[in-house]
Design a protein around this motif. Sequence first.
Motif, PDB file in Angstrom:
ATOM      1  N   THR A   2       0.874  -1.076   0.000  1.00 47.20           N
ATOM      2  CA  THR A   2       0.003  -0.041   0.045  1.00 47.20           C
ATOM      3  C   THR A   2       0.606   1.087  -0.248  1.00 47.20           C
ATOM      4  O   THR A   2       2.228   1.256   0.266  1.00 47.20           O
ATOM      5  CB  THR A   2      -0.962   0.070   1.211  1.00 47.20           C
ATOM      6  N   LEU A   3       0.369   2.452  -0.391  1.00 46.10           N
ATOM      7  CA  LEU A   3       0.842   3.487  -0.357  1.00 46.10           C
ATOM      8  C   LEU A   3       0.101   4.692  -0.082  1.00 46.10           C
ATOM      9  O   LEU A   3      -1.154   5.013  -0.609  1.00 46.10           O
ATOM     10  CB  LEU A   3       1.581   3.872  -1.950  1.00 46.10           C
ATOM     11  N   SER A   4       0.281   5.504   0.860  1.00 45.97           N
ATOM     12  CA  SER A   4      -0.491   6.475   1.408  1.00 45.97           C
ATOM     13  C   SER A   4      -0.348   7.798   0.931  1.00 45.97           C
ATOM     14  O   SER A   4       0.612   8.111   0.135  1.00 45.97           O
ATOM     15  CB  SER A   4      -0.429   6.650   3.038  1.00 45.97           C
ATOM     16  N   SER A   5      -1.374   8.567   1.268  1.00 53.60           N
ATOM     17  CA  SER A   5      -1.293  10.100   0.825  1.00 53.60           C
ATOM     18  C   SER A   5      -0.001  10.694   1.083  1.00 53.60           C
ATOM     19  O   SER A   5       0.587  11.816   0.709  1.00 53.60           O
ATOM     20  CB  SER A   5      -2.306  10.925   1.063  1.00 53.60           C
ATOM     21  N   ALA A   6       0.585  10.315   2.292  1.00 47.14           N
ATOM     22  CA  ALA A   6       1.672  10.740   2.836  1.00 47.14           C
ATOM     23  C   ALA A   6       3.019  10.091   2.322  1.00 47.14           C
ATOM     24  O   ALA A   6       4.179  10.195   2.873  1.00 47.14           O
ATOM     25  CB  ALA A   6       1.822  10.670   4.474  1.00 47.14           C
ATOM     26  N   ARG A   7       2.765   9.409   1.319  1.00 47.85           N
ATOM     27  CA  ARG A   7       4.127   8.631   0.727  1.00 47.85           C
ATOM     28  C   ARG A   7       4.612   7.604   1.528  1.00 47.85           C
ATOM     29  O   ARG A   7       5.783   7.248   1.304  1.00 47.85           O
ATOM     30  CB  ARG A   7       4.942   9.645   0.170  1.00 47.85           C
ATOM     31  N   SER A   8       3.809   7.008   2.464  1.00 50.37           N
ATOM     32  CA  SER A   8       4.336   6.101   3.046  1.00 50.37           C
ATOM     33  C   SER A   8       4.001   4.630   2.785  1.00 50.37           C
ATOM     34  O   SER A   8       2.827   4.468   2.192  1.00 50.37           O
ATOM     35  CB  SER A   8       3.683   6.222   4.640  1.00 50.37           C
ATOM     36  N   THR A   9       4.898   3.799   2.399  1.00 48.53           N
ATOM     37  CA  THR A   9       4.741   2.390   1.599  1.00 48.53           C
ATOM     38  C   THR A   9       4.928   1.253   2.642  1.00 48.53           C
ATOM     39  O   THR A   9       5.681   1.424   3.288  1.00 48.53           O
ATOM     40  CB  THR A   9       5.838   2.362   0.832  1.00 48.53           C
ATOM     41  N   VAL A  10       4.123   0.320   2.380  1.00 51.16           N
ATOM     42  CA  VAL A  10       3.944  -0.892   3.221  1.00 51.16           C
ATOM     43  C   VAL A  10       4.149  -2.117   2.016  1.00 51.16           C
ATOM     44  O   VAL A  10       3.252  -1.922   1.242  1.00 51.16           O
ATOM     45  CB  VAL A  10       2.707  -1.237   3.909  1.00 51.16           C
ATOM     46  N   TYR A  11       5.025  -3.229   2.634  1.00 52.94           N
ATOM     47  CA  TYR A  11       5.121  -4.018   1.465  1.00 52.94           C
ATOM     48  C   TYR A  11       4.988  -5.393   2.448  1.00 52.94           C
ATOM     49  O   TYR A  11       5.545  -5.408   3.752  1.00 52.94           O
ATOM     50  CB  TYR A  11       6.538  -4.127   0.989  1.00 52.94           C
ATOM     51  N   ALA A  12       4.341  -6.599   1.976  1.00 53.91           N
ATOM     52  CA  ALA A  12       4.343  -7.664   2.584  1.00 53.91           C
ATOM     53  C   ALA A  12       5.839  -8.309   2.528  1.00 53.91           C
ATOM     54  O   ALA A  12       6.693  -7.975   1.355  1.00 53.91           O
ATOM     55  CB  ALA A  12       3.530  -8.625   1.896  1.00 53.91           C
ATOM     56  N   ASP A  13       6.424  -9.000   3.557  1.00 56.82           N
ATOM     57  CA  ASP A  13       7.848  -9.527   3.612  1.00 56.82           C
ATOM     58  C   ASP A  13       8.041 -10.381   2.566  1.00 56.82           C
ATOM     59  O   ASP A  13       9.083 -10.010   1.865  1.00 56.82           O
ATOM     60  CB  ASP A  13       7.999 -10.236   4.742  1.00 56.82           C
ATOM     61  N   SER A  14       6.835 -10.931   2.125  1.00 56.11           N
ATOM     62  CA  SER A  14       7.015 -11.913   1.040  1.00 56.11           C
ATOM     63  C   SER A  14       7.148 -11.216  -0.248  1.00 56.11           C
ATOM     64  O   SER A  14       7.683 -12.092  -1.363  1.00 56.11           O
ATOM     65  CB  SER A  14       5.811 -12.956   0.817  1.00 56.11           C
ATOM     66  N   VAL A  15       7.192 -10.175  -0.529  1.00 51.85           N
ATOM     67  CA  VAL A  15       7.479  -9.410  -1.864  1.00 51.85           C
ATOM     68  C   VAL A  15       8.416  -8.425  -1.827  1.00 51.85           C
ATOM     69  O   VAL A  15       8.827  -7.742  -2.873  1.00 51.85           O
ATOM     70  CB  VAL A  15       5.965  -8.956  -2.377  1.00 51.85           C
ATOM     71  N   LYS A  16       8.900  -8.203  -0.582  1.00 51.01           N
ATOM     72  CA  LYS A  16       9.818  -7.042  -0.454  1.00 51.01           C
ATOM     73  C   LYS A  16      11.046  -7.334  -1.642  1.00 51.01           C
ATOM     74  O   LYS A  16      11.502  -8.517  -1.605  1.00 51.01           O
ATOM     75  CB  LYS A  16      10.555  -6.815   0.849  1.00 51.01           C
ATOM     76  N   GLY A  17      11.744  -6.484  -2.217  1.00 51.56           N
ATOM     77  CA  GLY A  17      12.591  -6.530  -3.176  1.00 51.56           C
ATOM     78  C   GLY A  17      12.128  -7.182  -4.554  1.00 51.56           C
ATOM     79  O   GLY A  17      13.040  -7.407  -5.466  1.00 51.56           O
ATOM     80  N   ARG A  18      10.828  -7.742  -4.564  1.00 49.74           N
ATOM     81  CA  ARG A  18      10.338  -7.988  -5.850  1.00 49.74           C
ATOM     82  C   ARG A  18       9.532  -6.964  -6.658  1.00 49.74           C
ATOM     83  O   ARG A  18       9.060  -7.103  -7.779  1.00 49.74           O
ATOM     84  CB  ARG A  18       9.912  -9.439  -5.876  1.00 49.74           C
ATOM     85  N   PHE A  19       8.435  -6.676  -5.810  1.00 51.97           N
ATOM     86  CA  PHE A  19       7.315  -5.805  -6.244  1.00 51.97           C
ATOM     87  C   PHE A  19       7.677  -4.231  -5.662  1.00 51.97           C
ATOM     88  O   PHE A  19       8.250  -4.115  -4.858  1.00 51.97           O
ATOM     89  CB  PHE A  19       6.084  -6.270  -5.479  1.00 51.97           C
ATOM     90  N   THR A  20       7.158  -3.303  -6.551  1.00 45.57           N
ATOM     91  CA  THR A  20       7.281  -2.035  -6.583  1.00 45.57           C
ATOM     92  C   THR A  20       5.950  -1.524  -6.692  1.00 45.57           C
ATOM     93  O   THR A  20       5.248  -1.579  -7.739  1.00 45.57           O
ATOM     94  CB  THR A  20       8.146  -1.498  -7.413  1.00 45.57           C
ATOM     95  N   ILE A  21       5.422  -0.647  -5.825  1.00 54.39           N
ATOM     96  CA  ILE A  21       4.029   0.017  -5.723  1.00 54.39           C
ATOM     97  C   ILE A  21       4.507   1.412  -6.399  1.00 54.39           C
ATOM     98  O   ILE A  21       5.369   1.966  -5.626  1.00 54.39           O
ATOM     99  CB  ILE A  21       3.227  -0.073  -4.631  1.00 54.39           C
ATOM    100  N   THR A  22       3.513   2.004  -6.910  1.00 56.46           N
ATOM    101  CA  THR A  22       3.503   3.449  -7.553  1.00 56.46           C
ATOM    102  C   THR A  22       2.240   4.019  -7.480  1.00 56.46           C
ATOM    103  O   THR A  22       1.180   3.351  -7.966  1.00 56.46           O
ATOM    104  CB  THR A  22       4.423   3.518  -8.597  1.00 56.46           C
ATOM    105  N   ARG A  23       2.211   5.224  -7.390  1.00 58.28           N
ATOM    106  CA  ARG A  23       0.905   5.897  -7.481  1.00 58.28           C
ATOM    107  C   ARG A  23       1.026   7.456  -8.407  1.00 58.28           C
ATOM    108  O   ARG A  23       2.083   7.828  -8.466  1.00 58.28           O
ATOM    109  CB  ARG A  23       0.410   6.249  -6.016  1.00 58.28           C
ATOM    110  N   ASP A  24      -0.026   7.616  -9.155  1.00 64.27           N
ATOM    111  CA  ASP A  24      -0.190   8.897  -9.505  1.00 64.27           C
ATOM    112  C   ASP A  24      -0.985   9.547  -8.902  1.00 64.27           C
ATOM    113  O   ASP A  24      -2.560   9.365  -8.955  1.00 64.27           O
ATOM    114  CB  ASP A  24      -0.679   8.764 -11.152  1.00 64.27           C
TER     115      ASP A  24
END
Length: 119
Positions: A50-72
């Motif tokens: 997830t990515l908040s309006s404050a630009r704070s990102t949370v990733y599940a441990d299982s996907v860290k380093g493999r997945f990247t979330i971005t928002r417009d």
Amino acid sequence: QVQLAESGGGLVQAGGSLRLSCAASTTFRSLNVMGWYRQGPGKQRELVATLSSARSTVYADSVKGRFTITRDYAKNTVDLQMNSLKPEDTAVYYCYAVLASVGYRQAFWGQGTQVTVSS
């Protein structure tokens, strides 16, 4: 109030990549949180990123380093770039959004898009 439409799922071999996209239709200027959850076969729905309006990102441990979330933030869209996919990433992926203000919080879900990773 908020409608979410996902795209980009499909079938890919292990080690491959996919990109998921989600567009929010809403009259509100900005959603507080946008992100992705998934539900694998026989499993509970779980947070992916997830990515908040404050630009704070949370990733599940299982996907860290493999997945990247971005928002417009202007367009209310969120993408999930998935690299080095594994068979255990196979799941229905749901776009997720939260609209919140003082004394109010509501979550919204997309209909889901299937991601299948073959070994």
